[in-house]
Write a protein that holds these residues in place. Structure first.
Motif, short mmCIF file in Angstrom:
data_model
loop_
_atom_site.label_atom_id
_atom_site.label_comp_id
_atom_site.label_asym_id
_atom_site.label_seq_id
_atom_site.Cartn_x
_atom_site.Cartn_y
_atom_site.Cartn_z
N LYS A 1 11.88 -1.06 1.66
CA LYS A 1 12.57 -1.15 3.02
C LYS A 1 12.84 -1.68 3.68
O LYS A 1 14.23 -2.80 4.39
CB LYS A 1 12.78 0.00 3.85
CG LYS A 1 12.83 1.64 2.83
CD LYS A 1 12.57 3.04 3.38
CE LYS A 1 12.82 4.00 2.32
NZ LYS A 1 12.09 5.72 3.39
N GLU B 1 -1.22 7.92 -3.81
CA GLU B 1 0.17 8.65 -3.23
C GLU B 1 0.14 7.95 -1.86
O GLU B 1 1.80 7.22 -0.64
CB GLU B 1 0.07 9.46 -2.45
CG GLU B 1 -0.12 10.93 -3.84
CD GLU B 1 -0.34 12.22 -2.91
OE1 GLU B 1 -0.24 12.39 -2.39
OE2 GLU B 1 0.26 13.03 -3.87
N MET B 2 -0.60 6.83 -0.94
CA MET B 2 -0.77 6.22 0.03
C MET B 2 -0.21 4.64 -0.18
O MET B 2 0.73 4.12 0.29
CB MET B 2 -1.91 6.03 0.98
CG MET B 2 -2.35 5.37 2.09
SD MET B 2 -4.00 5.12 2.51
CE MET B 2 -4.68 4.05 0.98
N LYS C 1 -4.73 10.67 -3.72
CA LYS C 1 -4.56 10.46 -2.06
C LYS C 1 -3.86 8.92 -1.94
O LYS C 1 -3.60 8.56 -1.33
CB LYS C 1 -5.21 10.90 -1.27
CG LYS C 1 -5.53 12.58 -1.62
CD LYS C 1 -7.15 12.84 -0.13
CE LYS C 1 -6.97 14.67 -0.36
NZ LYS C 1 -7.96 15.07 0.40
N ALA D 1 1.69 4.19 -2.95
CA ALA D 1 3.17 4.06 -3.01
C ALA D 1 3.73 4.48 -1.86
O ALA D 1 5.51 3.98 -2.17
CB ALA D 1 3.58 5.53 -3.82
N ASN D 2 3.66 5.01 -0.36
CA ASN D 2 4.65 5.24 0.21
C ASN D 2 4.28 3.67 1.15
O ASN D 2 5.30 3.08 1.75
CB ASN D 2 3.38 5.94 1.44
CG ASN D 2 3.68 7.33 1.25
OD1 ASN D 2 4.88 8.09 0.49
ND2 ASN D 2 3.09 8.49 1.57
N MET D 3 3.36 3.13 0.90
CA MET D 3 3.39 1.20 1.87
C MET D 3 4.25 0.76 0.77
O MET D 3 4.95 -0.25 1.07
CB MET D 3 1.74 1.01 1.75
CG MET D 3 0.79 1.65 2.58
SD MET D 3 -0.54 0.92 2.32
CE MET D 3 -0.88 -0.66 3.20
N HIS D 4 4.17 0.40 0.00
CA HIS D 4 5.05 0.37 -1.49
C HIS D 4 6.60 0.38 -0.73
O HIS D 4 7.37 -0.44 -0.71
CB HIS D 4 4.84 0.59 -2.77
CG HIS D 4 5.58 -0.56 -3.68
ND1 HIS D 4 6.73 0.02 -4.27
CD2 HIS D 4 5.47 -1.53 -4.08
CE1 HIS D 4 7.75 -0.53 -5.21
NE2 HIS D 4 6.52 -2.08 -5.09
N SER D 5 7.35 1.80 -0.71
CA SER D 5 8.49 2.01 -0.62
C SER D 5 8.73 1.69 0.75
O SER D 5 9.44 0.88 1.03
CB SER D 5 8.45 3.78 -0.06
OG SER D 5 9.69 4.89 0.07
N ASN D 6 7.69 1.92 2.02
CA ASN D 6 8.23 0.95 2.73
C ASN D 6 8.10 -0.76 2.77
O ASN D 6 9.39 -0.71 4.15
CB ASN D 6 7.01 1.18 4.08
CG ASN D 6 7.12 0.89 5.25
OD1 ASN D 6 8.41 1.67 5.75
ND2 ASN D 6 5.85 0.20 5.91
#
Length: 345
Positions: free
Chosen positions: A214, A203-204, A200, A206-211
């Motif tokens: 962007k 994944e959190m 978890k 990874a999502n922050m890194h993707s944002n």
């Protein structure tokens, strides 16, 4: 190594004759799936440190991207820089430019005046202080550009990939443990909860890194540069350096104004002292001229004025009255004669 552990396992029958380190090795060689267990335990012990190394970097870049794009005062400063640059380049091939590279901001300090006493950056800082004071707030609005300039996007991604690899390996190792049931082996039960938590957290992040990626791409579109060619370190490094140089220019301008004000006050004080001294000299001269001419009209008024102002006593040293040598000797001889006569009587 596994080969060494196997060699120690062969010494199991000689356990009592071995020293303590060798006995420990024999015991460890008997543990099933030792390496996966040690990898999982080490990952769990260092997991929070890994997370705390990754999350602040992602947050710093994310906040810096948002601050730069939302700062109206920074946008106004860029407009002012473009305006001044076009004015200075009037008549050249760079006149009427529509924009400039962010890295140019740090070069404002290199453009100096004819007398070499000030720079274009100092001029802009002074201009903002006098006419556009709100623009000065951009230094507070870009609070995270310095921390973002220290983030390496390449290292950040490598750390995230390494974390994901360790989580995946732990999950696979736990699957192997559940295949062999052993009521005394609690490793799988103890590590299953951590594996879920680690997944978890990854994944959190990874999502922050993707944002974050962007936001940086949007920033590249906003400032018209290619994010793939301009690294996060370089972009925010230029902004951080410019912010520091701008603050230094403001301090130097303030120091210069203080020195000018100090010099001005000293000049005024000197002129006042010279003017008062001249007035005192004129009053003394006027009094002397009156005495020479025998004109006593206004003498008392001038004398009272000199006494009140203290001018009559200035530059005058206290001296004891001296008796001339040619008068002192006769006086001593006269006293001697008087003393001699007195003794005769």
């Amino acid at each position: 190594e596994q080969k060494e552990l196997s060699a120690l396992a062969d010494l199991k029958n000689e356990y009592d004759d071995l020293c303590e380190p060798e006995q420990f090795g024999v015991v460890m060689s008997s543990v099933r799936l030792l390496r996966p267990r040690l990898n999982g335990i080490l990952f769990k012990l260092t997991f929070e440190e890994v997370v705390n190394n990754i999350r602040p970097d992602i947050m710093a870049v994310t906040l810096a991207c948002e601050e730069v794009k939302k700062s109206d005062n920074f946008s106004k400063l860029l407009e002012l820089v473009l305006l001044v640059g076009n004015y200075m380049n009037a008549g050249s091939r760079n006149a009427q430019s529509l924009g400039f590279n962010i890295s140019f901001l740090c070069k404002l300090r290199d453009s100096k005046s004819n007398d070499q006493k000030t720079t274009l950056l100092h001029f802009l800082a002074e201009l903002c202080e006098e006419r556009y004071p709100d623009i000065l707030k951009f230094t507070d609005e870009l609070a995270h550009v310095e921390s973002a300039s220290k983030v390496s996007a390449q290292n950040l991604k490598a750390n995230l990939d390494a974390m994901e690899k360790q989580v995946h390996r732990l999950e696979n190792d736990l699957k192997n443990f559940t295949k062999e049931e052993d009521v005394h082996d609690k490793f799988a039960n103890k590590m299953s909860g951590f594996a879920t938590y680690a997944r978890k957290q990854y994944e959190m992040l990874a999502n922050m890194h993707s944002n974050m990626g962007k936001l940086y791409e949007n920033l590249g579109e906003y400032f018209v540069f290619e994010p793939k060619n301009v690294s996060i370190e370089d972009f925010f490094g230029d902004l951080s350096n410019f912010r520091t140089l701008f603050l230094e220019a403001m301090k130097e301008n303030n120091k210069k104004r203080e020195m000018e004000e100090k010099t001005k006050r000293a000049k005024i004080a000197k002129e006042k002292a010279e003017r008062e001294k001249l007035e005192r000299q004129q009053k003394k001269k006027q009094l002397i001229d009156m005495n020479k001419d025998g004109d006593e009209t206004g003498v008392m008024d001038n004398l009272i004025g000199l006494l009140q102002s203290g001018a009559a006593f200035r530059d005058r040293k206290k001296q004891k009255p001296k008796i001339p040598e040619n008068r002192r000797a006769p006086l001593e001889r006269s006293r001697s004669r008087h003393n001699g006569n007195a003794s005769v009587v």
